[in-house]
Design an enzyme around this catalytic site. Sequence first.
Site: not given
Length: 229
Positions: A85, A88
């Site tokens: 992600c 992230c």
Amino acid sequence: MSFLQDPGFFAMGVWSIGAGALGAAAVALLLANTDLFLSKSQEASLEYLEGIDLKTLGKEPRTFKAKELWAKNGAVIMAVRRPGCFLCREEAADLSSLKPKLDELGVPLYAVVKEHVRTEVEDFQPYFRGEVFLDEKKKFYGPERRKMMFMGFVRLGVWYNFFRARNGGFSGNLEGEGFILGGVFVVGSGKQGILLEHREKEFGDKVNPLSVLEAARKIKPQTFAPQEN
């Protein structure tokens, strides 16, 4: 003429239904952007974290208790929602920017992931300057596991986070599970306790790096008396 045959009445009825639908959609959008329907987090206890089983990701995996991570010098630990992600990865880079300061304090930086999908962890490492471990039972994402599903895509805060990360040059992929929300912990040495617990409330809800550093400065390293011969 019957009112059912009146075109004006029919048009007014259609308009009323459309206006009602738009109103309902507006209310739903408004509620989706409050914290009313967000998954509620439950604070973890030190005892809960200590008993978590983690696994190394090398060629010869070793399973150990999480308390080893902070026993002597405390630790900063990121529970990664999904390594691929881009949000992230952005948070991982923020935490990694603290690495020189954490090294001065003697505080290690770690991450845990809930699954090991192909090269996702290896691809995550350029963004994260610490060792990564596997939490197969997803305990670091509890005690009460929280999820954000498709409601996240109608939250203005999430879209703001998307644009912020994209403008920062971060990219990613869609590999792996990404609905179980992550977080960041700063744990003191030994039995000092949890000094900071940040629970991601929506996609891209990053911890404040300054708060992490402030908590890390409170860690009191364990000192062991020298053994007598």
